[in-house]
Motif scaffolding. Sequence first.
Motif, PDB file in Angstrom:
ATOM      1  N   ILE A  31       0.828  -1.204   0.000  1.00 51.84           N
ATOM      2  CA  ILE A  31       0.000   0.000   0.000  1.00 51.84           C
ATOM      3  C   ILE A  31       0.864   1.256   0.000  1.00 51.84           C
ATOM      4  O   ILE A  31       2.040   1.228   0.394  1.00 51.84           O
ATOM      5  N   LYS A  32       0.237   2.339  -0.444  1.00 54.54           N
ATOM      6  CA  LYS A  32       0.857   3.664  -0.471  1.00 54.54           C
ATOM      7  C   LYS A  32      -0.109   4.601   0.243  1.00 54.54           C
ATOM      8  O   LYS A  32      -1.314   4.579  -0.028  1.00 54.54           O
ATOM      9  N   PHE A  33       0.410   5.411   1.148  1.00 58.27           N
ATOM     10  CA  PHE A  33      -0.442   6.342   1.882  1.00 58.27           C
ATOM     11  C   PHE A  33       0.358   7.573   2.299  1.00 58.27           C
ATOM     12  O   PHE A  33       1.583   7.520   2.405  1.00 58.27           O
ATOM     13  N   LYS A  34      -0.353   8.692   2.510  1.00 55.47           N
ATOM     14  CA  LYS A  34       0.295   9.931   2.925  1.00 55.47           C
ATOM     15  C   LYS A  34       0.847   9.799   4.332  1.00 55.47           C
ATOM     16  O   LYS A  34       0.246   9.149   5.182  1.00 55.47           O
ATOM     17  N   ILE A  35       1.999  10.467   4.530  1.00 57.22           N
ATOM     18  CA  ILE A  35       2.651  10.399   5.836  1.00 57.22           C
ATOM     19  C   ILE A  35       3.517  11.641   6.031  1.00 57.22           C
ATOM     20  O   ILE A  35       3.967  12.242   5.056  1.00 57.22           O
ATOM     21  N   ASP A  36       3.742  12.012   7.258  1.00 57.73           N
ATOM     22  CA  ASP A  36       4.647  13.119   7.579  1.00 57.73           C
ATOM     23  C   ASP A  36       6.055  12.547   7.680  1.00 57.73           C
ATOM     24  O   ASP A  36       6.404  11.910   8.671  1.00 57.73           O
ATOM     25  N   GLU A  37       6.869  12.788   6.652  1.00 58.24           N
ATOM     26  CA  GLU A  37       8.204  12.183   6.620  1.00 58.24           C
ATOM     27  C   GLU A  37       9.183  12.820   7.599  1.00 58.24           C
ATOM     28  O   GLU A  37      10.286  12.317   7.776  1.00 58.24           O
ATOM     29  N   LYS A  38       8.777  13.891   8.281  1.00 55.57           N
ATOM     30  CA  LYS A  38       9.611  14.475   9.333  1.00 55.57           C
ATOM     31  C   LYS A  38       9.414  13.736  10.654  1.00 55.57           C
ATOM     32  O   LYS A  38      10.246  13.806  11.538  1.00 55.57           O
ATOM     33  N   VAL A  39       8.292  13.026  10.774  1.00 58.06           N
ATOM     34  CA  VAL A  39       7.958  12.324  12.018  1.00 58.06           C
ATOM     35  C   VAL A  39       8.213  10.825  11.905  1.00 58.06           C
ATOM     36  O   VAL A  39       8.630  10.188  12.876  1.00 58.06           O
ATOM     37  N   TYR A  40       7.988  10.240  10.731  1.00 57.75           N
ATOM     38  CA  TYR A  40       8.091   8.797  10.547  1.00 57.75           C
ATOM     39  C   TYR A  40       9.203   8.467   9.565  1.00 57.75           C
ATOM     40  O   TYR A  40       9.620   9.302   8.771  1.00 57.75           O
ATOM     41  N   SER A  41       9.677   7.212   9.613  1.00 58.46           N
ATOM     42  CA  SER A  41      10.777   6.809   8.745  1.00 58.46           C
ATOM     43  C   SER A  41      10.643   5.337   8.349  1.00 58.46           C
ATOM     44  O   SER A  41       9.878   4.589   8.959  1.00 58.46           O
ATOM     45  N   PRO A  42      11.385   4.934   7.308  1.00 57.99           N
ATOM     46  CA  PRO A  42      11.378   3.515   6.940  1.00 57.99           C
ATOM     47  C   PRO A  42      11.766   2.664   8.153  1.00 57.99           C
ATOM     48  O   PRO A  42      12.614   3.049   8.955  1.00 57.99           O
ATOM     49  N   GLY A  43      11.101   1.537   8.288  1.00 60.32           N
ATOM     50  CA  GLY A  43      11.319   0.665   9.431  1.00 60.32           C
ATOM     51  C   GLY A  43      10.208   0.781  10.463  1.00 60.32           C
ATOM     52  O   GLY A  43      10.053  -0.106  11.305  1.00 60.32           O
ATOM     53  N   ASP A  44       9.438   1.877  10.400  1.00 58.96           N
ATOM     54  CA  ASP A  44       8.292   2.003  11.300  1.00 58.96           C
ATOM     55  C   ASP A  44       7.220   0.997  10.900  1.00 58.96           C
ATOM     56  O   ASP A  44       7.095   0.627   9.740  1.00 58.96           O
ATOM     57  N   VAL A  45       6.443   0.565  11.873  1.00 60.03           N
ATOM     58  CA  VAL A  45       5.432  -0.472  11.681  1.00 60.03           C
ATOM     59  C   VAL A  45       4.071   0.173  11.441  1.00 60.03           C
ATOM     60  O   VAL A  45       3.728   1.167  12.079  1.00 60.03           O
ATOM     61  N   VAL A  46       3.291  -0.403  10.520  1.00 58.05           N
ATOM     62  CA  VAL A  46       1.943   0.074  10.200  1.00 58.05           C
ATOM     63  C   VAL A  46       0.935  -1.015  10.555  1.00 58.05           C
ATOM     64  O   VAL A  46       1.105  -2.170  10.154  1.00 58.05           O
ATOM     65  N   VAL A  47      -0.094  -0.633  11.312  1.00 57.61           N
ATOM     66  CA  VAL A  47      -1.163  -1.555  11.666  1.00 57.61           C
ATOM     67  C   VAL A  47      -2.484  -0.890  11.292  1.00 57.61           C
ATOM     68  O   VAL A  47      -2.732   0.250  11.669  1.00 57.61           O
ATOM     69  N   VAL A  48      -3.313  -1.585  10.508  1.00 57.31           N
ATOM     70  CA  VAL A  48      -4.640  -1.082  10.158  1.00 57.31           C
ATOM     71  C   VAL A  48      -5.649  -1.995  10.845  1.00 57.31           C
ATOM     72  O   VAL A  48      -5.617  -3.215  10.666  1.00 57.31           O
ATOM     73  N   LEU A  49      -6.520  -1.370  11.642  1.00 53.39           N
ATOM     74  CA  LEU A  49      -7.465  -2.119  12.466  1.00 53.39           C
ATOM     75  C   LEU A  49      -8.908  -1.884  12.045  1.00 53.39           C
ATOM     76  O   LEU A  49      -9.256  -0.800  11.576  1.00 53.39           O
ATOM     77  N   ASP A  50      -9.724  -2.904  12.247  1.00 49.98           N
ATOM     78  CA  ASP A  50     -11.171  -2.785  12.168  1.00 49.98           C
ATOM     79  C   ASP A  50     -11.657  -3.198  13.557  1.00 49.98           C
ATOM     80  O   ASP A  50     -11.751  -4.391  13.846  1.00 49.98           O
ATOM     81  N   GLU A  51     -11.901  -2.169  14.395  1.00 47.89           N
ATOM     82  CA  GLU A  51     -12.215  -2.403  15.807  1.00 47.89           C
ATOM     83  C   GLU A  51     -10.997  -3.077  16.450  1.00 47.89           C
ATOM     84  O   GLU A  51      -9.961  -2.451  16.548  1.00 47.89           O
ATOM     85  N   THR A  52     -11.069  -4.346  16.811  1.00 45.97           N
ATOM     86  CA  THR A  52      -9.939  -5.041  17.436  1.00 45.97           C
ATOM     87  C   THR A  52      -9.245  -6.017  16.487  1.00 45.97           C
ATOM     88  O   THR A  52      -8.252  -6.634  16.860  1.00 45.97           O
ATOM     89  N   GLU A  53      -9.747  -6.154  15.272  1.00 43.49           N
ATOM     90  CA  GLU A  53      -9.163  -7.085  14.297  1.00 43.49           C
ATOM     91  C   GLU A  53      -8.081  -6.393  13.479  1.00 43.49           C
ATOM     92  O   GLU A  53      -8.301  -5.315  12.926  1.00 43.49           O
ATOM     93  N   ILE A  54      -6.921  -7.022  13.390  1.00 38.98           N
ATOM     94  CA  ILE A  54      -5.829  -6.491  12.573  1.00 38.98           C
ATOM     95  C   ILE A  54      -6.057  -6.914  11.133  1.00 38.98           C
ATOM     96  O   ILE A  54      -6.103  -8.104  10.824  1.00 38.98           O
TER      97      ILE A  54
END
Length: 84
Positions: A31-54
């Motif tokens: 996936i591709k999504f907008k991000i603040d590259e001053k705050v986040y960097s490669p190696g950071d983890v992304v989790v997308v949730l639906d309520e409690t389901e990953i």
Amino acid sequence: MEVSFCQTLSFNVKTFEYETLSQVSGNAGIIKFKIDEKVYSPGDVVVVLDETEILFHGVIGKIEEGYAFASDMTGSLLPANTVQ
């Protein structure tokens, strides 16, 4: 000794805006999504949730021009939207 830190970004599927670049069985693999590259960097983890389901759990591989690219090629349940 080098010390590195990573962050975990958590998104709610109902409000998360992303573009599917690759899919596996109808689910988003890369996936591709907008991000603040001053705050986040490669190696950071992304989790997308639906309520409690990953639905998506991946690592940011790169960030270019304000967009992050992350992949979850084996366990993604995040619906694929646009495939280029």
